[in-house]
Design an enzyme around this catalytic site. Sequence first.
Site, PDB file in Angstrom:
ATOM      1  N   GLY A 103     -11.287 -22.996  -8.606  1.00 28.16           N
ATOM      2  CA  GLY A 103     -11.243 -21.454  -9.310  1.00 28.16           C
ATOM      3  C   GLY A 103     -12.373 -20.342  -9.300  1.00 28.16           C
ATOM      4  N   TRP A 157     -13.202 -18.275  -6.954  1.00 24.61           N
ATOM      5  CA  TRP A 157     -12.514 -17.068  -6.204  1.00 24.61           C
ATOM      6  C   TRP A 157     -11.855 -16.320  -7.447  1.00 24.61           C
ATOM      7  CZ3 TRP A 157     -10.955 -16.484  -0.572  1.00 24.61           C
ATOM      8  CH2 TRP A 157     -12.281 -16.910   0.281  1.00 24.61           C
ATOM      9  N   ASP A 188      -2.148 -23.450  -6.412  1.00 23.85           N
ATOM     10  CA  ASP A 188      -2.597 -24.742  -5.798  1.00 23.85           C
ATOM     11  C   ASP A 188      -1.837 -26.104  -6.029  1.00 23.85           C
ATOM     12  OD1 ASP A 188      -5.887 -25.010  -4.806  1.00 23.85           O
ATOM     13  OD2 ASP A 188      -4.879 -26.889  -4.922  1.00 23.85           O
ATOM     14  N   ASP A 220       3.173 -26.094  -4.139  1.00 21.00           N
ATOM     15  CA  ASP A 220       2.658 -25.822  -2.544  1.00 21.00           C
ATOM     16  C   ASP A 220       3.032 -24.444  -2.209  1.00 21.00           C
ATOM     17  OD1 ASP A 220       2.687 -25.603   0.229  1.00 21.00           O
ATOM     18  OD2 ASP A 220       2.981 -28.037   0.243  1.00 21.00           O
ATOM     19  N   ASP A 238      -8.341 -19.646   0.850  1.00 22.47           N
ATOM     20  CA  ASP A 238      -9.636 -20.297   1.193  1.00 22.47           C
ATOM     21  C   ASP A 238      -8.964 -21.553   1.501  1.00 22.47           C
ATOM     22  OD1 ASP A 238     -12.290 -20.905   1.383  1.00 22.47           O
ATOM     23  OD2 ASP A 238     -12.333 -21.349  -0.745  1.00 22.47           O
ATOM     24  N   LYS A 287      -9.821 -18.156   5.318  1.00 22.74           N
ATOM     25  CA  LYS A 287     -10.450 -19.123   6.051  1.00 22.74           C
ATOM     26  C   LYS A 287      -9.775 -19.687   7.294  1.00 22.74           C
ATOM     27  CE  LYS A 287     -11.655 -22.858   3.930  1.00 22.74           C
ATOM     28  NZ  LYS A 287     -12.316 -23.552   2.850  1.00 22.74           N
TER      29      LYS A 287
END
Length: 198
Positions: free
Chosen positions: A51, A53, A71, A91, A113, A153
Amino acid sequence: MGNFKVKDHYFDKAKRENYLARSIYKLEEIDQRYKVLKPGMQVVDLGYYPGSWIQYTSKVIGDEGRVIGIDIQEVNTKLSGVKNVRIYQKDIFDISDLAQLEVSQAFDCVLSDMAPSTTGVQSLDQIRSLNLVESVFALLPKFLLPGGNFVIKVFDSQNAQNYLKEQKNLFNEFHYLKPKSTRSVSKEFFVIGKNFKA
Ligand SMILES: C[S@@+](CC[C@H](N)C(=O)[O-])C[C@H]1O[C@@H](n2cnc3c(N)ncnc32)[C@H](O)[C@@H]1O
């Protein structure tokens, strides 16, 4: 040797500054350069755990903003109680409707990310990573408002480069950045899209 130094420096700095992960400095550099976050924004952070970010975003968007973290990992209770933060254990590919996140419209900014679990077999990991990136791009029409910003990412490969070239017209601005805090051996970099055309 150099990489361990980088790791130690950012790891220690994150600890000192009470951030939940060293990844904070990647988002900080991205945001300082490309101004993806603004006060008042509604943001979704895909694969937020643990966490850091979320911690950074929460500060930048302020009281009028909101950041939602998703998450598959168990909800991180260290983030509960922060006023403009809401987190879900899900998910992200199970979200068929934004109502599942208790929001009524898409977001001003989508952050990802996320990384797939790796096998150590480079070709396989590259394929998994690109599949994940493609799946997140496919979610954008549902998750991102026109004019919105995007950070994701990516693990570098020729196929990833080819795929990204085809996506750049989705945004008015499209940038690639390897933040300073990324370990130099790492193949990861970030794609920053500004002003989603929808
Ligand atoms: C590198 S970590 C994120 C670190 C985070 N940015 C921070 O600063 O603390 C990547 C996360 O993506 C999550 N993830 C991967 N695939 C996912 C999926 N399909 N749905 C939700 N989360 C996912 C993993 O569980 C992992 O916690």
